[in-house]
Design a protein around this motif. Structure first.
Motif, PDB file in Angstrom:
ATOM      1  N   CYS A 168       0.838  -1.194   0.000  1.00 56.65           N
ATOM      2  CA  CYS A 168       0.000   0.000   0.000  1.00 56.65           C
ATOM      3  C   CYS A 168       0.867   1.236   0.000  1.00 56.65           C
ATOM      4  O   CYS A 168       2.083   1.162   0.106  1.00 56.65           O
ATOM      5  N   GLY A 169       0.223   2.372  -0.094  1.00 58.79           N
ATOM      6  CA  GLY A 169       0.941   3.632  -0.017  1.00 58.79           C
ATOM      7  C   GLY A 169       0.147   4.787  -0.574  1.00 58.79           C
ATOM      8  O   GLY A 169      -1.039   4.664  -0.893  1.00 58.79           O
ATOM      9  N   TRP A 170       0.829   5.922  -0.677  1.00 57.44           N
ATOM     10  CA  TRP A 170       0.248   7.152  -1.185  1.00 57.44           C
ATOM     11  C   TRP A 170       1.000   7.576  -2.433  1.00 57.44           C
ATOM     12  O   TRP A 170       2.227   7.549  -2.458  1.00 57.44           O
ATOM     13  N   LEU A 171       0.262   7.958  -3.458  1.00 59.94           N
ATOM     14  CA  LEU A 171       0.845   8.539  -4.665  1.00 59.94           C
ATOM     15  C   LEU A 171       0.412   9.996  -4.717  1.00 59.94           C
ATOM     16  O   LEU A 171      -0.729  10.328  -4.393  1.00 59.94           O
ATOM     17  N   TYR A 172       1.318  10.875  -5.127  1.00 56.99           N
ATOM     18  CA  TYR A 172       1.071  12.319  -5.144  1.00 56.99           C
ATOM     19  C   TYR A 172       1.144  12.846  -6.568  1.00 56.99           C
ATOM     20  O   TYR A 172       2.014  12.463  -7.348  1.00 56.99           O
ATOM     21  N   TYR A 173       0.215  13.741  -6.877  1.00 56.42           N
ATOM     22  CA  TYR A 173       0.083  14.302  -8.220  1.00 56.42           C
ATOM     23  C   TYR A 173       0.091  15.823  -8.138  1.00 56.42           C
ATOM     24  O   TYR A 173      -0.355  16.411  -7.158  1.00 56.42           O
ATOM     25  N   SER A 174       0.537  16.454  -9.226  1.00 58.99           N
ATOM     26  CA  SER A 174       0.584  17.916  -9.265  1.00 58.99           C
ATOM     27  C   SER A 174      -0.733  18.520  -9.718  1.00 58.99           C
ATOM     28  O   SER A 174      -0.931  19.725  -9.594  1.00 58.99           O
ATOM     29  N   ASP A 175      -1.646  17.709 -10.234  1.00 65.05           N
ATOM     30  CA  ASP A 175      -2.903  18.234 -10.770  1.00 65.05           C
ATOM     31  C   ASP A 175      -4.110  17.466 -10.214  1.00 65.05           C
ATOM     32  O   ASP A 175      -3.993  16.310  -9.829  1.00 65.05           O
ATOM     33  N   ALA A 176      -5.253  18.136 -10.194  1.00 66.06           N
ATOM     34  CA  ALA A 176      -6.477  17.542  -9.640  1.00 66.06           C
ATOM     35  C   ALA A 176      -6.952  16.334 -10.433  1.00 66.06           C
ATOM     36  O   ALA A 176      -7.591  15.434  -9.885  1.00 66.06           O
ATOM     37  N   ALA A 177      -6.648  16.270 -11.720  1.00 69.50           N
ATOM     38  CA  ALA A 177      -7.045  15.121 -12.544  1.00 69.50           C
ATOM     39  C   ALA A 177      -6.161  13.903 -12.269  1.00 69.50           C
ATOM     40  O   ALA A 177      -6.435  12.811 -12.763  1.00 69.50           O
ATOM     41  N   ARG A 178      -5.122  14.102 -11.496  1.00 66.16           N
ATOM     42  CA  ARG A 178      -4.180  13.044 -11.122  1.00 66.16           C
ATOM     43  C   ARG A 178      -3.560  12.364 -12.353  1.00 66.16           C
ATOM     44  O   ARG A 178      -3.514  11.159 -12.462  1.00 66.16           O
ATOM     45  N   THR A 179      -3.045  13.204 -13.244  1.00 63.94           N
ATOM     46  CA  THR A 179      -2.386  12.692 -14.449  1.00 63.94           C
ATOM     47  C   THR A 179      -0.869  12.875 -14.406  1.00 63.94           C
ATOM     48  O   THR A 179      -0.158  12.220 -15.156  1.00 63.94           O
ATOM     49  N   HIS A 180      -0.369  13.764 -13.546  1.00 61.05           N
ATOM     50  CA  HIS A 180       1.070  14.024 -13.464  1.00 61.05           C
ATOM     51  C   HIS A 180       1.582  13.619 -12.089  1.00 61.05           C
ATOM     52  O   HIS A 180       1.578  14.405 -11.140  1.00 61.05           O
ATOM     53  N   GLN A 181       2.042  12.380 -11.978  1.00 60.37           N
ATOM     54  CA  GLN A 181       2.545  11.876 -10.705  1.00 60.37           C
ATOM     55  C   GLN A 181       3.870  12.553 -10.388  1.00 60.37           C
ATOM     56  O   GLN A 181       4.741  12.686 -11.244  1.00 60.37           O
ATOM     57  N   GLN A 182       4.017  12.982  -9.122  1.00 59.56           N
ATOM     58  CA  GLN A 182       5.237  13.690  -8.746  1.00 59.56           C
ATOM     59  C   GLN A 182       5.945  13.102  -7.533  1.00 59.56           C
ATOM     60  O   GLN A 182       7.038  13.518  -7.194  1.00 59.56           O
ATOM     61  N   GLY A 183       5.341  12.117  -6.871  1.00 60.01           N
ATOM     62  CA  GLY A 183       5.991  11.526  -5.709  1.00 60.01           C
ATOM     63  C   GLY A 183       5.178  10.386  -5.139  1.00 60.01           C
ATOM     64  O   GLY A 183       4.064  10.112  -5.594  1.00 60.01           O
ATOM     65  N   GLY A 184       5.750   9.731  -4.148  1.00 61.60           N
ATOM     66  CA  GLY A 184       5.036   8.634  -3.527  1.00 61.60           C
ATOM     67  C   GLY A 184       5.701   8.148  -2.258  1.00 61.60           C
ATOM     68  O   GLY A 184       6.869   8.435  -1.988  1.00 61.60           O
ATOM     69  N   HIS A 185       4.914   7.446  -1.488  1.00 62.67           N
ATOM     70  CA  HIS A 185       5.390   6.764  -0.279  1.00 62.67           C
ATOM     71  C   HIS A 185       4.661   5.428  -0.264  1.00 62.67           C
ATOM     72  O   HIS A 185       3.456   5.378  -0.010  1.00 62.67           O
ATOM     73  N   THR A 186       5.371   4.358  -0.606  1.00 61.64           N
ATOM     74  CA  THR A 186       4.740   3.049  -0.729  1.00 61.64           C
ATOM     75  C   THR A 186       5.530   1.994   0.035  1.00 61.64           C
ATOM     76  O   THR A 186       6.719   2.145   0.295  1.00 61.64           O
ATOM     77  N   THR A 187       4.848   0.919   0.383  1.00 58.47           N
ATOM     78  CA  THR A 187       5.466  -0.230   1.040  1.00 58.47           C
ATOM     79  C   THR A 187       5.105  -1.469   0.236  1.00 58.47           C
ATOM     80  O   THR A 187       3.923  -1.715  -0.019  1.00 58.47           O
ATOM     81  N   ASN A 188       6.114  -2.240  -0.184  1.00 54.24           N
ATOM     82  CA  ASN A 188       5.836  -3.435  -0.985  1.00 54.24           C
ATOM     83  C   ASN A 188       5.567  -4.649  -0.087  1.00 54.24           C
ATOM     84  O   ASN A 188       5.574  -4.553   1.131  1.00 54.24           O
ATOM     85  N   CYS A 189       5.329  -5.795  -0.711  1.00 47.53           N
ATOM     86  CA  CYS A 189       4.962  -7.013   0.033  1.00 47.53           C
ATOM     87  C   CYS A 189       6.071  -7.508   0.958  1.00 47.53           C
ATOM     88  O   CYS A 189       5.804  -8.220   1.923  1.00 47.53           O
ATOM     89  N   GLN A 190       7.310  -7.137   0.692  1.00 46.89           N
ATOM     90  CA  GLN A 190       8.431  -7.537   1.541  1.00 46.89           C
ATOM     91  C   GLN A 190       8.659  -6.536   2.674  1.00 46.89           C
ATOM     92  O   GLN A 190       9.570  -6.694   3.480  1.00 46.89           O
ATOM     93  N   GLY A 191       7.844  -5.500   2.732  1.00 48.11           N
ATOM     94  CA  GLY A 191       7.978  -4.500   3.782  1.00 48.11           C
ATOM     95  C   GLY A 191       8.961  -3.388   3.473  1.00 48.11           C
ATOM     96  O   GLY A 191       9.269  -2.563   4.332  1.00 48.11           O
ATOM     97  N   VAL A 192       9.455  -3.326   2.235  1.00 46.29           N
ATOM     98  CA  VAL A 192      10.400  -2.292   1.841  1.00 46.29           C
ATOM     99  C   VAL A 192       9.629  -0.998   1.553  1.00 46.29           C
ATOM    100  O   VAL A 192       8.676  -0.988   0.778  1.00 46.29           O
ATOM    101  N   VAL A 193      10.051   0.086   2.201  1.00 44.08           N
ATOM    102  CA  VAL A 193       9.405   1.382   2.018  1.00 44.08           C
ATOM    103  C   VAL A 193      10.138   2.160   0.932  1.00 44.08           C
ATOM    104  O   VAL A 193      11.358   2.284   0.965  1.00 44.08           O
ATOM    105  N   LEU A 194       9.391   2.664  -0.031  1.00 42.43           N
ATOM    106  CA  LEU A 194       9.929   3.527  -1.080  1.00 42.43           C
ATOM    107  C   LEU A 194       9.341   4.910  -0.859  1.00 42.43           C
ATOM    108  O   LEU A 194       8.127   5.075  -0.825  1.00 42.43           O
TER     109      LEU A 194
END
Length: 89
Positions: A39-65
């Motif tokens: 799970c995690g959060w994806l961040y976008y620069s626009d309200a339409a969420r078409t330009h991704q600019q960052g994120g904070h995610t955790t994969n199945c192995q528990g690695v945080v990106l």
């Protein structure tokens, strides 16, 4: 200046000083993913969420990106491990 006025002035100065020294934005706390999910959060620069600019995610192995700019418009994503792909929740 009376004693009461002096106390009021001191309190006002201390209040202004505390406001200037306080952080401008609270630190964002990210919760842990539910067991068996990524799970995690994806961040976008626009309200339409078409330009991704960052994120904070955790994969199945528990690695945080943690990458990019984490402000603007956000979407929480969650997916069971071994699934087809992440999707908004």
């Amino acid at each position: 200046m009376t004693s009461r006025m002096r106390r009021l002035a001191v309190v006002a100065v201390l209040g202004i000083g505390a406001a200037l020294l306080a952080p401008t934005a609270p630190a964002q706390a990210y919760g842990a993913c539910a067991a068996g999910t990524m799970c995690g959060w994806l961040y976008y620069s626009d309200a339409a969420r078409t330009h991704q600019q960052g994120g904070h995610t955790t994969n199945c192995q528990g690695v945080v990106l943690d990458w990019g700019i984490k402000s603007g418009y956000s979407t929480f994503i969650s997916q069971g491990c071994g699934g087809d792909g992440p999707g908004p929740v």
